[in-house]
Enzyme design. Structure first.
Site, PDB file in Angstrom:
ATOM      1  N   GLY A 169       0.833  -1.200   0.000  1.00  0.00           N
ATOM      2  CA  GLY A 169       0.000   0.000   0.000  1.00  0.00           C
ATOM      3  C   GLY A 169       0.865   1.247   0.000  1.00  0.00           C
ATOM      4  O   GLY A 169       1.811   1.387  -0.775  1.00  0.00           O
ATOM      5  N   GLY A 170       0.562   2.148   0.904  1.00  0.00           N
ATOM      6  CA  GLY A 170       1.262   3.432   0.968  1.00  0.00           C
ATOM      7  C   GLY A 170       2.748   3.312   1.210  1.00  0.00           C
ATOM      8  O   GLY A 170       3.517   4.233   0.890  1.00  0.00           O
ATOM      9  N   GLY A 404      24.193   2.841 -33.460  1.00  0.00           N
ATOM     10  CA  GLY A 404      23.724   3.831 -32.483  1.00  0.00           C
ATOM     11  C   GLY A 404      24.277   3.537 -31.099  1.00  0.00           C
ATOM     12  O   GLY A 404      24.487   4.455 -30.292  1.00  0.00           O
ATOM     13  N   ALA A 405      24.516   2.257 -30.827  1.00  0.00           N
ATOM     14  CA  ALA A 405      25.023   1.888 -29.505  1.00  0.00           C
ATOM     15  C   ALA A 405      26.424   2.472 -29.278  1.00  0.00           C
ATOM     16  O   ALA A 405      26.801   2.780 -28.143  1.00  0.00           O
ATOM     17  CB  ALA A 405      25.032   0.380 -29.347  1.00  0.00           C
TER      18      ALA A 405
END
Ligand code: HXC
Length: 510
Positions: A169-170, A404-405
């Site tokens: 949850g939170g 591109g790498a």
């Protein structure tokens, strides 16, 4: 007077017991330590100074006024890790399941504010059931106050989360906004909604472990940066990480004595790259032979293994390493690898940690799965991260740097400070086979011609020299001299002064 002192001691004793001995025993039975035991392990012995030991919740709904427990489910304060200040909060599962009330949130907020004001890292230890259900919106407000502070502190002080029990949850969003999350195998899990809600909403049957255990978050979701077998190991590893990090974005990097000369030659590196360009080798061997005493702290070791990220030291000072891993998918860049490395490079840049990049990359991974999954945007994250980084950037191309790498992996064009290549480097638009099949398509059925074209392409482009001739590579270096070259480069770059144009913030492709 004596009575007053004794009363303080008595109150302290009660507070230290949290939810009581039975709940502490239950915690131990599950293989988990208590909040205070965890804090004692993560900090230097005797260095913990606690705040808010007597804070209690103020709720009176659902009979809560009858059960007030000193500390209200979180232990907060500060101490030191190897002599350097850190702030800490640890959820106490023995008190209301560590759930967050308004008063509990105020305790966390206090140490967050102090950490930011005093420019020191903050560590959050999680073992909790989310919002205090009896408090309703007051708990929600408390969470948001914590989140806001996470964001303001991001990039100013290191924030680290350790998940050592439930985190639901939170409770999940604050860790998610910190720099690193570590989990404990089998006893920790993280999810927004638990198995019961999942069953109701999607009709899926899933266990807590399957939904959000350490294995899921270190291999599939990449939410967590590492997982350890038990509380003790996790906390000791976090100490190791803290040792590598500066106190804040304006603090110097921590330095320790270096007991390994940087001028020692490691001849084994000269044969690390196999003669056959399609054969893999382990890039971690190069990392371990570059860092001081082979001490390397890897981040996200089990996720996107085609790229390796982590911290080490060179001559006693912290360096971030990013390296394509030829052992996995030939070191190709895909969406996961790009995201993983982009976040790591940005962390290093926030905290002035120089980045060393080892390149052996055949390109970006082709295919519908990647394209549909947003490879363009994810690949751009890494490109963006390297391009915006102003820290010293040192790059060594060991073998392939294609397409591109090549550009993305901290190339000269992205303000690389020192770009080295080994003699085995191949810097080109693509490999020989693909290139020849495109530019000599008419000869595709003539094996002899194709072989001749391939040889010509290999001789011209599959070397570091075409790039070196243009100055894209500063120097072609002997593999055995890598550690020495990097150490000297890092020294030369210590006073590097580079900043980007003023902006409110950038717009990295999220
Ligand atoms: C109040 C809580 C609590 C909570 C646990 N407890 N979670 N009290 N608020 N959220 C209490 C239990 O009542 C129990 O008290 C004690 O803590 C230990 O819990 P157990 O259930 O006995 O432990 P266990 O079986 O280990 O299960 C742990 C758990 C479970 C999985 C965390 O307690 C659970 O599912 N809790 C609720 C989780 C939840 O739904 N949280 C709210 C999420 S909503 P006693 O006195 O019996 O020992 C949320 C929204 C915020 O967080 C969004 C902000 C952005």
């Amino acid at each position: 007077m004596k009575d007053i002192l004794e009363e303080l001691e008595r109150r302290r004793e009660v507070a230290r017991k949290g939810g009581g001995q039975a709940r502490i025993d239950a915690q131990h039975k599950r293989g988990k330590l208590t909040a205070r035991e965890r804090i004692d392990l993560i900090l230097d012995e005797g260095s913990f100074e606690e705040f808010g030991m007597f804070v209690e919740h103020r709720s009176s709904d659902f009979g809560m006024e009858k059960s007030r427990i000193a500390g209200d489910g979180v232990v907060t304060g500060w101490g030191t890790v190897n002599g350097r200040t850190v702030f800490v909060f640890a959820k106490d599962f023995t008190v209301f399941g560590g759930s967050l009330s308004e008063a509990h949130a105020e305790k966390i907020i206090k140490v967050q504010d102090m950490a930011l004001k005093n420019r020191a890292p903050i560590i959050g230890i999680y073992d909790a059931g989310g919002a205090r259900i009896q408090e309703g919106v007051a708990a929600l407000g408390g969470y948001a106050e914590v989140f806001q502070r996470n964001v303001l502190a991001s990039g100013v002080i290191p924030q680290i989360s350790v998940i050592m029990g439930p985190c639901a949850g939170g409770d999940v969003y604050s860790p998610a906004m910190t720099d690193f999350i570590f989990m404990v195998r089998d006893t920790s899990y993280m999810f927004v909604t638990g198995p019961d809600v999942v069953k109701t909403v999607t009709n899926e049957t899933v266990t807590a472990e399957e939904l959000g255990g350490a294995s899921v978050h270190t291999t599939k979701s990449s939410i967590a940066d590492g997982a350890y077998d038990n509380d003790v190991e996790a906390l000791l590893q976090v100490r190791r990480l803290i040792d590598l990090l500066p106190q804040s974005n304006t603090s110097p990097l921590p330095e320790i004595d270096c007991h390994q000369s940087v001028t020692e030659i490691d001849a084994s590196l000269d044969t690390l790259v196999p003669a056959n360009a399609n054969k893999p080798y382990d890039i971690k061997e190069l990392i371990l032979k570059t860092v001081d005493e082979s001490d390397f702290f890897e981040i996200q070791a089990s996720f996107a293994k085609n790229i390796v990220c982590g911290f080490g030291r060179i001559e006693g000072s912290t360096v971030g390493f990013v390296a394509n891993q030829p052992m996995v998918l030939a070191g190709v860049l895909d969406s996961d690898a790009s995201r993983k490395a982009a976040r790591f490079v940005r962390f290093c840049d926030c905290f002035n940690i120089p980045v060393v990049t080892f390149v052996d990359v055949p390109g970006f991974l082709p295919g519908t799965a990647q394209e549909y999954g947003g490879l363009i945007k994810h690949g751009a994250k890494l490109l963006f991260a390297y391009a915006e980084a102003t820290v010293p950037k040192l790059t060594v191309i060991t073998r392939k740097a294609f397409g591109g790498a090549y550009d993305v992996m901290a190339s000269k064009h992205l303000r690389g400070d020192l770009n080295y290549a080994w003699p085995t480097a191949q810097i080109a638009v693509m490999g020989a086979k693909g290139a020849v099949e495109i530019i000599f398509r008419k000869d595709i059925n003539d094996a002899a011609k194709i072989a001749a074209h391939t040889k010509m392409y290999e001789d011209r482009f599959l070397s570091p020299f075409a790039a070196a001739e243009r100055g894209y590579i500063d120097e072609v270096i002997m593999p055995h001299s890598t550690r020495r070259r990097l150490a000297r480069g890092l020294k030369m770059l210590r006073n590097k002064d580079l900043s980007n144009p003023w902006k409110k913030h950038d717009n990295i492709p999220l």
